[in-house]
Design a protein around this motif. Structure first.
Motif, short mmCIF file in Angstrom:
data_model
loop_
_atom_site.label_atom_id
_atom_site.label_comp_id
_atom_site.label_asym_id
_atom_site.label_seq_id
_atom_site.Cartn_x
_atom_site.Cartn_y
_atom_site.Cartn_z
N SER A 227 0.85 -1.18 0.00
CA SER A 227 0.00 0.00 0.00
C SER A 227 0.89 1.23 0.00
N GLY A 228 0.32 2.37 -0.45
CA GLY A 228 1.10 3.59 -0.53
C GLY A 228 2.14 3.56 -1.61
N TYR A 229 1.91 2.75 -2.62
CA TYR A 229 2.89 2.52 -3.69
C TYR A 229 2.63 3.56 -4.78
N ASN A 230 3.51 4.55 -4.93
CA ASN A 230 3.29 5.60 -5.91
C ASN A 230 4.53 5.95 -6.72
N VAL A 231 5.51 5.06 -6.69
CA VAL A 231 6.72 5.24 -7.47
C VAL A 231 6.84 4.03 -8.37
N ARG A 232 7.24 4.23 -9.61
CA ARG A 232 7.25 3.11 -10.55
C ARG A 232 8.26 2.04 -10.22
N TYR A 233 9.47 2.45 -9.91
CA TYR A 233 10.54 1.46 -9.87
C TYR A 233 10.87 1.04 -8.45
N TYR A 234 10.30 -0.06 -8.07
CA TYR A 234 10.60 -0.67 -6.79
C TYR A 234 11.17 -2.06 -7.01
N GLU B 265 21.34 -16.00 10.09
CA GLU B 265 21.20 -14.67 9.53
C GLU B 265 20.07 -14.65 8.49
N ARG B 266 19.54 -13.45 8.30
CA ARG B 266 18.52 -13.29 7.27
C ARG B 266 19.17 -13.47 5.90
N GLU B 267 18.50 -14.23 5.03
CA GLU B 267 19.05 -14.48 3.71
C GLU B 267 18.02 -14.14 2.63
N GLY B 268 18.54 -13.73 1.48
CA GLY B 268 17.68 -13.42 0.36
C GLY B 268 17.21 -14.67 -0.34
N VAL B 269 15.98 -14.65 -0.80
CA VAL B 269 15.38 -15.80 -1.48
C VAL B 269 15.10 -15.47 -2.95
N ALA B 270 14.42 -14.34 -3.19
CA ALA B 270 14.05 -13.98 -4.56
C ALA B 270 13.77 -12.48 -4.61
N SER B 271 13.88 -11.90 -5.80
CA SER B 271 13.56 -10.49 -5.96
C SER B 271 13.13 -10.22 -7.40
N MET B 272 12.48 -9.09 -7.59
CA MET B 272 12.05 -8.67 -8.93
C MET B 272 11.72 -7.19 -8.89
N HIS B 273 11.71 -6.56 -10.08
CA HIS B 273 11.16 -5.22 -10.19
C HIS B 273 9.65 -5.36 -10.25
N ASP C 272 1.96 -2.16 -14.80
CA ASP C 272 1.79 -3.61 -14.89
C ASP C 272 2.97 -4.25 -15.61
N ASP C 273 4.15 -3.91 -15.14
CA ASP C 273 5.35 -4.43 -15.77
C ASP C 273 6.20 -5.04 -14.67
N SER C 274 7.09 -5.91 -15.03
CA SER C 274 8.00 -6.50 -14.05
C SER C 274 9.35 -6.73 -14.70
N GLY C 275 10.38 -6.73 -13.91
CA GLY C 275 11.72 -6.94 -14.41
C GLY C 275 12.20 -8.35 -14.15
N ARG C 276 13.42 -8.58 -14.55
CA ARG C 276 14.01 -9.91 -14.43
C ARG C 276 14.02 -10.37 -12.98
N ASP C 277 13.56 -11.58 -12.74
CA ASP C 277 13.58 -12.06 -11.37
C ASP C 277 14.92 -12.70 -11.04
N PHE D 10 15.99 1.81 -9.59
CA PHE D 10 15.82 1.65 -11.03
C PHE D 10 16.68 0.53 -11.60
N GLY D 11 17.80 0.25 -10.99
CA GLY D 11 18.73 -0.74 -11.53
C GLY D 11 18.34 -2.16 -11.18
N ALA D 12 19.29 -3.05 -11.35
CA ALA D 12 19.04 -4.47 -11.09
C ALA D 12 18.69 -4.71 -9.62
N CYS D 13 17.76 -5.61 -9.40
CA CYS D 13 17.35 -5.94 -8.04
C CYS D 13 18.21 -7.08 -7.51
N THR D 14 18.65 -6.95 -6.29
CA THR D 14 19.48 -7.99 -5.68
C THR D 14 18.68 -8.73 -4.61
N ILE D 15 19.33 -9.69 -3.98
CA ILE D 15 18.72 -10.38 -2.84
C ILE D 15 19.58 -10.17 -1.59
#
Length: 130
Positions: free
Chosen positions: A25-32, A44-52, A58-63, A107-112
């Motif tokens: 909610s409160g999402y008003n910027v395109r690139y997250y 420790e907390r570890e990354g599992v998956a990410s995407m734009h 209604d667009d998405s980036g490389r997961d 805006f750039g590549a999403c990491t985990i």
């Protein structure tokens, strides 16, 4: 300010499936970047998956996936619901953890890498029994 709420955690047997949801909610910027992370007791907390996630267009980036879940987990979005999902198949006891979704305007590549994310949900528990 974006707020995230996770749901869908449960207790399942090994080999089962779950789908976690992360409602934004409160999402008003395109690139997250939206990421899923997990933390098991004493680890420790570890990354599992990410995407734009672009709910506006209604667009998405490389997961992006960690090696331990690649080919078992899938991240996806539903723009109409402003929700990001984590479909988890062939669950194993080592997948047991608290699962969190998190976001960062980027805006750039999403990491985990957890340290790169700024907004966090409260978590949802996944327990896999053998």
């Amino acid at each position: 300010q974006v707020q995230l709420v996770e749901s869908g955690g449960d207790s399942v047997q090994a080999g089962g499936s779950l789908r976690l949801s992360c409602a934004a909610s409160g999402y008003n910027v395109r690139y997250y970047c939206i990421g899923w992370f997990r933390q098991a007791p004493g680890k420790e907390r570890e990354g599992v998956a990410s995407m734009h996630a672009d709910f506006i267009l209604d667009d998405s980036g490389r997961d992006n996936y960690s090696a331990s879940v690649k080919d078992r987990f899938t991240i996806s979005q539903d723009s109409a619901k402003k929700t990001v999902y984590l479909q988890m198949n062939t669950l194993q006891p080592e997948d047991t953890a608290m699962y969190y979704c998190a976001a960062v305007a980027h805006f750039g590549a999403c990491t985990i890498f957890p340290e790169e994310y700024r907004i966090w949900g409260q978590g949802t528990q996944v327990t896999v029994s053998s």
